[in-house]
Design an enzyme around this catalytic site. Structure first.
Site, PDB file in Angstrom:
ATOM      1  N   TYR A 289      -9.147   3.547  13.857  1.00 11.44           N
ATOM      2  CA  TYR A 289      -7.933   2.721  13.844  1.00 11.44           C
ATOM      3  C   TYR A 289      -7.872   1.858  15.103  1.00 11.44           C
ATOM      4  CZ  TYR A 289      -3.061   1.541  14.863  1.00 11.44           C
ATOM      5  OH  TYR A 289      -1.917   0.873  15.231  1.00 11.44           O
TER       6      TYR A 289
ATOM      7  N   THR B  86      -1.401  -2.444  19.403  1.00 10.38           N
ATOM      8  CA  THR B  86      -1.066  -1.088  19.850  1.00 10.38           C
ATOM      9  C   THR B  86      -1.634  -0.780  21.227  1.00 10.38           C
ATOM     10  OG1 THR B  86      -1.654   1.221  19.379  1.00 10.38           O
ATOM     11  CG2 THR B  86      -3.089  -0.411  18.448  1.00 10.38           C
ATOM     12  N   ASP B  87      -1.035   0.210  21.894  1.00  4.80           N
ATOM     13  CA  ASP B  87      -1.592   0.661  23.182  1.00  4.80           C
ATOM     14  C   ASP B  87      -2.903   1.425  22.989  1.00  4.80           C
ATOM     15  OD1 ASP B  87      -0.505   2.945  21.978  1.00  4.80           O
ATOM     16  OD2 ASP B  87       0.634   3.600  23.723  1.00  4.80           O
ATOM     17  N   GLU B  88      -3.198   1.826  21.730  1.00  4.03           N
ATOM     18  CA  GLU B  88      -4.370   2.689  21.514  1.00  4.03           C
ATOM     19  C   GLU B  88      -5.684   1.963  21.790  1.00  4.03           C
ATOM     20  OE1 GLU B  88      -4.081   5.398  18.262  1.00  4.03           O
ATOM     21  OE2 GLU B  88      -1.898   5.256  18.219  1.00  4.03           O
TER      22      GLU B  88
ATOM     23  N   GLY C  56     -11.522  13.790  18.520  1.00  5.80           N
ATOM     24  CA  GLY C  56     -11.443  12.647  19.446  1.00  5.80           C
ATOM     25  C   GLY C  56     -10.028  12.326  19.902  1.00  5.80           C
TER      26      GLY C  56
ATOM     27  N   THR D 213       0.866  -1.175   0.000  1.00  9.15           N
ATOM     28  CA  THR D 213       0.000   0.000   0.000  1.00  9.15           C
ATOM     29  C   THR D 213       0.906   1.229   0.000  1.00  9.15           C
ATOM     30  OG1 THR D 213       0.011   0.278   2.403  1.00  9.15           O
ATOM     31  CG2 THR D 213      -1.622  -1.277   1.492  1.00  9.15           C
TER      32      THR D 213
ATOM     33  N   ASP E  37      -7.015  20.741  16.163  1.00 11.66           N
ATOM     34  CA  ASP E  37      -6.774  19.442  16.786  1.00 11.66           C
ATOM     35  C   ASP E  37      -7.437  18.310  15.990  1.00 11.66           C
ATOM     36  OD1 ASP E  37      -5.792  17.689  18.628  1.00 11.66           O
ATOM     37  OD2 ASP E  37      -6.839  18.541  20.350  1.00 11.66           O
TER      38      ASP E  37
END
Ligand code: NAD
Ligand code: TYD
Length: 358
Positions: A164, A138-140, A296, A39, A293
């Site tokens: 994501y 991921t930590d997200e 979210g 990609t 910003d």
């Protein structure tokens, strides 16, 4: 671990991991198959010096959602270990266009899990104690922290905030369920923000370095006081290697850098490094521009890494100062890589789309 399928190995962390594994495994006979759809985020530029190592390394251009291809690769190469990096990985893109995230991150992970289940558990192609599926996450998935909250641990409830993060959380749940239901030998790692060589310059640190080098504005979202837990990419590769070789199937391990400055501090540090390495008439900090910003926007991430420290003896080697210096120096030493990425139409389109009206 003898025959390893790495997915997403032409991307940032995946390409660093391919190198790490080739170097680490030396003469031990490990063979790597790298499956990547190339990609916008994947580039053969990241791998170009590896094609000579044909005995130990094979690149396959293809999609992890392609069931037949994945099944054939497992059979053809008798894969005993899957290290799954392939994903759509940029939060801002997931906000503007979430669908590819569901396809690659959810359907793609499901396709790999099903293929592994069929090959290792149904066909019993290899001894079960010799196989492993490692899912890179991921930590997200844990959401956001208030200033005084304790860092995320492996038992923190999932609360993903962006498309994501939600797609990665979904893939983590699928991986977990394949271990619980079918006893597929799976490990999962949840890691904080990586930086280092070969990171696509849509992410904060390489974007700031490349913009600063061309005298362009350095976009800082909101007040710049958001906090991430930065980890140099080779530290992440070492942690994954430890988990694959010594971790326990069914377990999740948090990985983080113990480096938690505000975004603005990161940007200022990069500017100061460039002032030393590539001095201009004006200090690079003058290019900083506060912009609208991210919707979210998670305020703070921090990782509790005591489990992987205790159980596997891993901890980050790079301080943020050393890692940022190594990253800036790598970019300065690799103008061909920078030129190849900047030439991509998709890179320019993204910069216009995300920043022009910000
Ligand atoms: P990246 O965007 O740089 O690379 C992703 C790679 O996956 C690219 O080479 C791309 O071509 C490939 N890919 C995408 N969809 C594919 C598909 N359907 N089939 C085959 N290949 C496909 O990402 P990265 O930063 O290297 O992240 C790698 C993994 O690590 C991801 O799973 C990400 O969620 C996770 N992760 C990243 C970070 C970070 O800070 N970058 C932190 C923690 C976890
Ligand atoms: P990013 O590198 O996109 O990683 P993630 O969103 O996965 O944490 O962003 C890191 C931090 O930097 C995040 O708080 C958003 C912020 N940021 C900016 O301030 N400006 C930018 O141009 C970008 C890309 C990110």
């Amino acid at each position: 671990m003898k025959k390893v399928l790495i997915t997403g190995g032409a991307g940032f962390i995946g390409s660093n991991f391919v190198r790490y594994l080739l170097e680490e495994s030396g003469g031990s006979g490990v063979q790597i198959v790298n499956l990547d759809a190339l990609t916008y985020a994947g580039s053969l530029e990241n791998l170009k010096d590896l094609s000579a190592d044909a005995e130990r390394y094979t690149f396959v251009h293809g999609d992890i959602c392609n069931r037949d291809l994945v099944r054939d690769l497992l059979h053809q190469h008798q894969i005993d270990t899957i290290v799954h990096f392939a994903a759509e990985s940029h939060v801002d893109r997931s906000i503007l266009s979430p669908e590819p995230f569901i396809q690659a991150n959810v359907i793609g992970t499901f396709t790999l899990l099903e293929a592994a289940r069929q090959y290792w558990l149904v066909e019993k192609a290899l001894p079960i104690e010799e196989v492993r599926f490692h899912h890179v996450s991921t930590d997200e998935v844990y959401g956001t922290l208030n200033p005084d909250d304790p860092a995320f641990s492996e038992t923190t409830p999932y609360a993903p905030n962006s498309p994501y993060a939600a797609s990665k959380a979904s893939s983590d749940h699928l991986a977990r369920s394949y271990n619980h239901t079918y006893q597929l030998p799976i490990t999962i790692s949840n890691c904080s923000n990586n930086y280092g060589p070969r990171q696509f310059p849509e992410k904060l640190i390489p974007l700031i370095i490349l913009n600063a080098l061309s005298g362009k504005p350095l976009p800082v979202y909101g007040d710049g006081q958001q906090i991430r837990d930065w980890l140099y990419v080779t530290d992440h590769c070492e942690a994954i290697h430890k988990i694959i070789t010594r971790g326990t199937p069914g377990e999740t391990y948090n990985i983080g850098g113990n480096n938690q400055p505000a975004n603005l501090t990161i940007v200022e540090t990069v500017c100061d490094l460039l002032d030393k390495l590539q001095p201009q008439v004006e200090p690079h900090r003058n290019l900083i521009k506060f912009v609208t910003d991210r919707p979210g926007h998670d305020r703070r991430y921090a990782m509790n890494i005591s489990k992987i420290q205790r159980e596997l003896g891993w901890q980050p080697r790079y301080s943020l100062t050393d890692g940022l210096l190594a990253t800036v120096e790598w970019i300065l030493a690799n103008p061909d890589w920078v030129a190849a990425i900047q030439k991509q139409r998709e890179y320019k389109t993204w910069m216009d789309k995300n920043y022009e009206k910000r």
